[in-house]
Design an enzyme around this catalytic site. Structure first.
Site, PDB file in Angstrom:
ATOM      1  N   GLY A  20       0.832  -1.200   0.000  1.00 54.63           N
ATOM      2  CA  GLY A  20       0.000   0.000   0.000  1.00 54.63           C
ATOM      3  C   GLY A  20       0.865   1.248   0.000  1.00 54.63           C
ATOM      4  O   GLY A  20       1.737   1.400   0.860  1.00 54.63           O
ATOM      5  N   GLY A  50      -0.425   4.322   0.292  1.00 59.11           N
ATOM      6  CA  GLY A  50      -1.283   5.399   0.789  1.00 59.11           C
ATOM      7  C   GLY A  50      -0.526   6.192   1.843  1.00 59.11           C
ATOM      8  O   GLY A  50       0.706   6.207   1.879  1.00 59.11           O
ATOM      9  N   PHE A  51      -1.289   6.845   2.721  1.00 60.82           N
ATOM     10  CA  PHE A  51      -0.644   7.691   3.734  1.00 60.82           C
ATOM     11  C   PHE A  51       0.310   6.882   4.613  1.00 60.82           C
ATOM     12  O   PHE A  51       1.421   7.310   4.905  1.00 60.82           O
ATOM     13  CB  PHE A  51      -1.713   8.353   4.608  1.00 60.82           C
ATOM     14  CG  PHE A  51      -2.408   9.484   3.915  1.00 60.82           C
ATOM     15  CD1 PHE A  51      -1.803  10.721   3.797  1.00 60.82           C
ATOM     16  CD2 PHE A  51      -3.671   9.312   3.363  1.00 60.82           C
ATOM     17  CE1 PHE A  51      -2.436  11.767   3.155  1.00 60.82           C
ATOM     18  CE2 PHE A  51      -4.308  10.348   2.717  1.00 60.82           C
ATOM     19  CZ  PHE A  51      -3.695  11.587   2.610  1.00 60.82           C
ATOM     20  N   GLY A  52      -0.115   5.699   5.047  1.00 60.12           N
ATOM     21  CA  GLY A  52       0.703   4.906   5.951  1.00 60.12           C
ATOM     22  C   GLY A  52       1.898   4.289   5.237  1.00 60.12           C
ATOM     23  O   GLY A  52       3.045   4.413   5.692  1.00 60.12           O
ATOM     24  N   VAL A 104      -1.896  -7.159  -4.140  1.00 61.60           N
ATOM     25  CA  VAL A 104      -1.580  -8.325  -3.309  1.00 61.60           C
ATOM     26  C   VAL A 104      -2.860  -9.144  -3.161  1.00 61.60           C
ATOM     27  O   VAL A 104      -3.897  -8.621  -2.768  1.00 61.60           O
ATOM     28  CB  VAL A 104      -1.058  -7.874  -1.929  1.00 61.60           C
ATOM     29  CG1 VAL A 104      -0.961  -9.055  -0.970  1.00 61.60           C
ATOM     30  CG2 VAL A 104       0.290  -7.194  -2.083  1.00 61.60           C
ATOM     31  N   GLU A 134     -18.895  17.271   3.488  1.00 61.76           N
ATOM     32  CA  GLU A 134     -18.132  17.951   2.443  1.00 61.76           C
ATOM     33  C   GLU A 134     -18.762  17.754   1.075  1.00 61.76           C
ATOM     34  O   GLU A 134     -18.882  18.692   0.279  1.00 61.76           O
ATOM     35  CB  GLU A 134     -16.682  17.439   2.469  1.00 61.76           C
ATOM     36  CG  GLU A 134     -15.977  17.889   3.738  1.00 61.76           C
ATOM     37  CD  GLU A 134     -14.557  17.377   3.929  1.00 61.76           C
ATOM     38  OE1 GLU A 134     -13.844  17.973   4.740  1.00 61.76           O
ATOM     39  OE2 GLU A 134     -14.178  16.395   3.287  1.00 61.76           O
ATOM     40  N   ASP A 186      -5.464   2.655   8.478  1.00 65.33           N
ATOM     41  CA  ASP A 186      -6.871   2.257   8.613  1.00 65.33           C
ATOM     42  C   ASP A 186      -7.032   0.764   8.849  1.00 65.33           C
ATOM     43  O   ASP A 186      -8.056   0.321   9.367  1.00 65.33           O
ATOM     44  CB  ASP A 186      -7.636   2.617   7.332  1.00 65.33           C
ATOM     45  CG  ASP A 186      -7.941   4.104   7.233  1.00 65.33           C
ATOM     46  OD1 ASP A 186      -7.541   4.860   8.136  1.00 65.33           O
ATOM     47  OD2 ASP A 186      -8.583   4.502   6.236  1.00 65.33           O
ATOM     48  N   ALA A 231      -5.748  10.306   8.301  1.00 59.23           N
ATOM     49  CA  ALA A 231      -4.440  10.277   7.663  1.00 59.23           C
ATOM     50  C   ALA A 231      -3.293  10.357   8.675  1.00 59.23           C
ATOM     51  O   ALA A 231      -2.288   9.658   8.545  1.00 59.23           O
ATOM     52  CB  ALA A 231      -4.338  11.436   6.663  1.00 59.23           C
ATOM     53  N   GLN A 232      -3.435  11.213   9.697  1.00 59.13           N
ATOM     54  CA  GLN A 232      -2.334  11.386  10.657  1.00 59.13           C
ATOM     55  C   GLN A 232      -2.017  10.095  11.411  1.00 59.13           C
ATOM     56  O   GLN A 232      -0.860   9.826  11.728  1.00 59.13           O
ATOM     57  CB  GLN A 232      -2.670  12.501  11.653  1.00 59.13           C
ATOM     58  CG  GLN A 232      -2.225  13.871  11.185  1.00 59.13           C
ATOM     59  CD  GLN A 232      -0.727  13.953  10.919  1.00 59.13           C
ATOM     60  OE1 GLN A 232       0.085  13.338  11.600  1.00 59.13           O
ATOM     61  NE2 GLN A 232      -0.355  14.691   9.897  1.00 59.13           N
TER      62      GLN A 232
HETATM   63  C1  LIG Z   1     -13.262  10.373   0.738  1.00 60.58           C
HETATM   64  C2  LIG Z   1     -12.332  10.346   1.905  1.00 60.58           C
HETATM   65  C3  LIG Z   1     -12.054  11.523   2.594  1.00 60.58           C
HETATM   66  C4  LIG Z   1     -11.180  11.528   3.677  1.00 60.58           C
HETATM   67  N1  LIG Z   1     -10.931  12.708   4.314  1.00 60.58           N
HETATM   68  C5  LIG Z   1     -10.006  12.738   5.301  1.00 60.58           C
HETATM   69  C6  LIG Z   1      -9.640  13.962   5.910  1.00 60.58           C
HETATM   70  O1  LIG Z   1     -10.149  15.036   5.554  1.00 60.58           O
HETATM   71  N2  LIG Z   1      -8.690  13.924   6.877  1.00 60.58           N
HETATM   72  C7  LIG Z   1      -8.103  12.762   7.287  1.00 60.58           C
HETATM   73  O2  LIG Z   1      -7.224  12.787   8.156  1.00 60.58           O
HETATM   74  N3  LIG Z   1      -8.457  11.586   6.748  1.00 60.58           N
HETATM   75  C8  LIG Z   1      -9.383  11.552   5.763  1.00 60.58           C
HETATM   76  N4  LIG Z   1      -9.733  10.359   5.189  1.00 60.58           N
HETATM   77  C9  LIG Z   1      -9.172   9.130   5.750  1.00 60.58           C
HETATM   78  C10 LIG Z   1      -7.756   8.920   5.283  1.00 60.58           C
HETATM   79  O3  LIG Z   1      -7.688   9.053   3.880  1.00 60.58           O
HETATM   80  C11 LIG Z   1      -7.322   7.530   5.727  1.00 60.58           C
HETATM   81  O4  LIG Z   1      -7.365   7.454   7.128  1.00 60.58           O
HETATM   82  C12 LIG Z   1      -5.911   7.227   5.231  1.00 60.58           C
HETATM   83  O5  LIG Z   1      -5.896   7.225   3.820  1.00 60.58           O
HETATM   84  C13 LIG Z   1      -5.443   5.888   5.771  1.00 60.58           C
HETATM   85  O6  LIG Z   1      -4.171   5.610   5.250  1.00 60.58           O
HETATM   86  P1  LIG Z   1      -3.789   4.119   4.874  1.00 60.58           P
HETATM   87  O7  LIG Z   1      -2.370   4.172   4.441  1.00 60.58           O
HETATM   88  O8  LIG Z   1      -4.167   3.203   5.957  1.00 60.58           O
HETATM   89  O9  LIG Z   1      -4.734   3.763   3.646  1.00 60.58           O
HETATM   90  P2  LIG Z   1      -4.820   4.458   2.214  1.00 60.58           P
HETATM   91  O10 LIG Z   1      -4.287   5.828   2.237  1.00 60.58           O
HETATM   92  O11 LIG Z   1      -6.220   4.261   1.762  1.00 60.58           O
HETATM   93  O12 LIG Z   1      -3.854   3.575   1.327  1.00 60.58           O
HETATM   94  C14 LIG Z   1      -4.103   2.240   1.037  1.00 60.58           C
HETATM   95  C15 LIG Z   1      -3.309   1.901  -0.210  1.00 60.58           C
HETATM   96  O13 LIG Z   1      -3.331   0.498  -0.390  1.00 60.58           O
HETATM   97  C16 LIG Z   1      -3.527   0.198  -1.754  1.00 60.58           C
HETATM   98  N5  LIG Z   1      -4.099  -1.132  -1.821  1.00 60.58           N
HETATM   99  C17 LIG Z   1      -5.317  -1.538  -1.399  1.00 60.58           C
HETATM  100  N6  LIG Z   1      -5.472  -2.860  -1.574  1.00 60.58           N
HETATM  101  C18 LIG Z   1      -4.313  -3.294  -2.122  1.00 60.58           C
HETATM  102  C19 LIG Z   1      -3.857  -4.583  -2.543  1.00 60.58           C
HETATM  103  N7  LIG Z   1      -4.621  -5.679  -2.414  1.00 60.58           N
HETATM  104  N8  LIG Z   1      -2.630  -4.670  -3.098  1.00 60.58           N
HETATM  105  C20 LIG Z   1      -1.836  -3.572  -3.234  1.00 60.58           C
HETATM  106  N9  LIG Z   1      -2.223  -2.344  -2.849  1.00 60.58           N
HETATM  107  C21 LIG Z   1      -3.441  -2.220  -2.293  1.00 60.58           C
HETATM  108  C22 LIG Z   1      -4.444   1.301  -2.234  1.00 60.58           C
HETATM  109  O14 LIG Z   1      -4.370   1.457  -3.645  1.00 60.58           O
HETATM  110  C23 LIG Z   1      -3.914   2.500  -1.470  1.00 60.58           C
HETATM  111  O15 LIG Z   1      -2.924   3.194  -2.202  1.00 60.58           O
HETATM  112  C24 LIG Z   1     -10.587  10.327   4.102  1.00 60.58           C
HETATM  113  C25 LIG Z   1     -10.846   9.135   3.406  1.00 60.58           C
HETATM  114  C26 LIG Z   1     -11.703   9.143   2.321  1.00 60.58           C
HETATM  115  C27 LIG Z   1     -11.961   7.879   1.559  1.00 60.58           C
END
Ligand SMILES: Cc1cc2nc3c(=O)[nH]c(=O)nc-3n(C[C@H](O)[C@H](O)[C@H](O)COP(=O)(O)OP(=O)(O)OC[C@H]3O[C@@H](n4cnc5c(N)ncnc54)[C@H](O)[C@@H]3O)c2cc1C
Length: 425
Positions: free
Chosen positions: A12, A14-16, A80, A171, A301, A317-318
């Site tokens: 992943g 994403g943010f994490g 994955v 929003e 998440d 995100a944080q």
């Molecule tokens: C519409 C929306 C608005 C939001 N607004 C806010 C906000 O204003 N402020 C805030 O703090 N948080 C906000 N959030 C929440 C925030 O985005 C999440 O808490 C944050 O993205 C979590 O980070 P993460 O790394 O766990 O997951 P993510 O950032 O979602 O990253 C997960 C990554 O894993 C990848 N992935 C998934 N499955 C697979 C797989 N099987 N194989 C390979 N890659 C995979 C995805 O493509 C993605 O890039 C919002 C979320 C959404 C959906």
């Protein structure tokens, strides 16, 4: 790359995952970051893509370009499919297998319909870029349909029902109201836009659960004063092709139902065979490792982590960014044979924008802003956290343009929703 260095696999970007990858870049390890997409998505601005305020490219950034200066980091675009914790490898959808010494799982969440009938078939969700563009396409198509046959407006062609009164629902509602009544009203004069409606439905008694009462009231007041309908204390009972049935017996004819009422852990967690908590989140040890598997860390998440107050950490995100850094530091500690440290989340506050010059921001030390000040705080912080100078300039330019001209330039139908009424993604 040195063949003998430990291999850290980050699932992943994403943010994490990205935060962990950046923190791992200076360590004596080889890192592979795997994501199903070739970009990092900035989800807090996803609703602006769905409502024609920003383009998809504005809020996404190529993962390869983000890490290209890190000599020990490789990028793999693949999904994955499964993880073998005992054999220490993952299977990818391209048929390949990747072995690891350390694994950082940061695959996020997927929408959860909680078994509500019709959500899977008729509702749009908002978790991915294609989903946001599909929603935008669909809504704009409804305006074209209504332009051809204005009688469709009474059947709900121009009614958007949003299920879920959290920040994303608020929003979206604020942005759709502005898009309908300020922007599209000029494009579709004579279509009966006075009858276009945006209705936000929240099961609890207040919008923005988790915010202060003042922010909850502000959100409701601003939305209603700008023309959105707000229904609290009632839930979406089912969704059909014609509209949305509420649990209080009401029915709202609508061509567009948007489900932002809940998420659950990415399904790859279900196949791990480990303890899962609320929403399928993986239960982790205080140092974010997987109990029984000290070489595996779960963050963001996907991780079920209980904070100092005994409550689960929010899915924001944080939490993911800070968790990514902690996981990387704990991997560094393991490499040096040192004990790992527990994760302590530093709360940087919560915020939600309600619309033009209106947002609520609740920051540490009891600081609370609303109205224009809250909105400016929201704008600045989102720009700061957006990845990439080009994205920042592009978003700032679009916002300035939208603000000055009362316009939203990205209202094109690019064709992701050709089978109308069949949302996907
Ligand atoms: C519409 C929306 C608005 C939001 N607004 C806010 C906000 O204003 N402020 C805030 O703090 N948080 C906000 N959030 C929440 C925030 O985005 C999440 O808490 C944050 O993205 C979590 O980070 P993460 O790394 O766990 O997951 P993510 O950032 O979602 O990253 C997960 C990554 O894993 C990848 N992935 C998934 N499955 C697979 C797989 N099987 N194989 C390979 N890659 C995979 C995805 O493509 C993605 O890039 C919002 C979320 C959404 C959906």
């Amino acid at each position: 790359m040195g063949a003998t260095r430990p291999h850290v696999l980050v699932v992943g970007a994403g943010f994490g995952g990205l935060s962990a990858t950046r923190a791992l870049a200076g360590l004596p390890v080889d890192v592979t970051v795997v994501d199903r997409n070739n970009y990092h998505g900035f989800w807090p601005l996803l609703y602006q893509v769905a409502t024609a305020g920003l383009s998809a490219d504005d809020i996404a950034h190529s993962v390869r370009s983000i890490v290209r200066d890190e000599r020990n980091v490789q990028v793999r675009m693949a999904a994955v499919e499964s993880i073998d914790l005992d054999a220490r490898h993952v299977e990818l959808d391209d048929g390949h297998r990747l072995a690891y010494d350390y694994l950082v799982l940061a695959a996020g969440t997927v929408p959860a319909d909680f078994g509500v009938p019709g959500v899977a078939d008729y509702a749009f969700t908002l978790k991915t870029l294609p989903a946001a563009v599909r929603l935008r396409d669909h809504v704009l198509r409804q305006f074209e349909r209504a332009a051809r046959d204005p009688s469709l407006v009474d059947q709900g062609a121009l009614t958007v029902v949003i299920a879920g009164g959290g920040p994303t629902g608020v929003e979206l509602a604020g942005a759709f109201v502005e898009l309908f009544h300020v922007v599209l009203a000029k494009d579709y004069a004579g279509v009966g836009l006075g009858r276009a409606r945006v209705v936000l439905v929240e099961m609890g008694d207040h919008l923005l659960p988790g915010f202060s009462v003042a922010s909850q009231q502000e959100a409701r007041h601003v939305l209603e004063s700008r023309g959105a309908g707000v229904r609290v204390g009632t839930a979406v009972g089912s969704i059909t092709a014609d509209g949305v049935h509420l649990t209080d017996g009401g029915f709202i004819p609508s061509a567009t139902a948007v489900w932002v009422a809940g998420v659950r852990a990415n399904p790859i967690a279900d196949a791990l065979g480990v303890e899962q908590g609320r929403g399928g989140q993986v239960t982790v040890a205080p140092d974010l490792s997987l109990p029984g598997h000290p070489e595996v860390f779960v963050i963001g998440d996907l991780a079920g982590f209980v904070g100092k107050d005994g409550k689960p950490l929010p899915q924001v995100a944080q939490v993911a960014i800070q968790g990514g850094r902690r996981a990387a530091k704990n991997i560094a500690a393991r490499l040096r044979g040192r004990p790992t440290r527990a994760f302590h989340y530093k709360d940087k506050g919560i915020m939600a924008t309600i619309g033009r010059r209106s947002a609520v921001a609740e920051l540490p030390l009891g600081l609370r802003f609303d109205g224009t000040l809250g909105w400016l705080a929201w704008l600045v912080l989102h720009l700061l956290y957006l990845v990439g100078v080009h994205n920042r300039v592009s978003v700032l330019t679009s916002w300035a343009w939208n603000y000055v001209t009362w316009d939203r330039s990205n209202r094109i139908i690019i064709g992701l929703d050709e089978e109308e009424g069949k949302p996907d993604g």
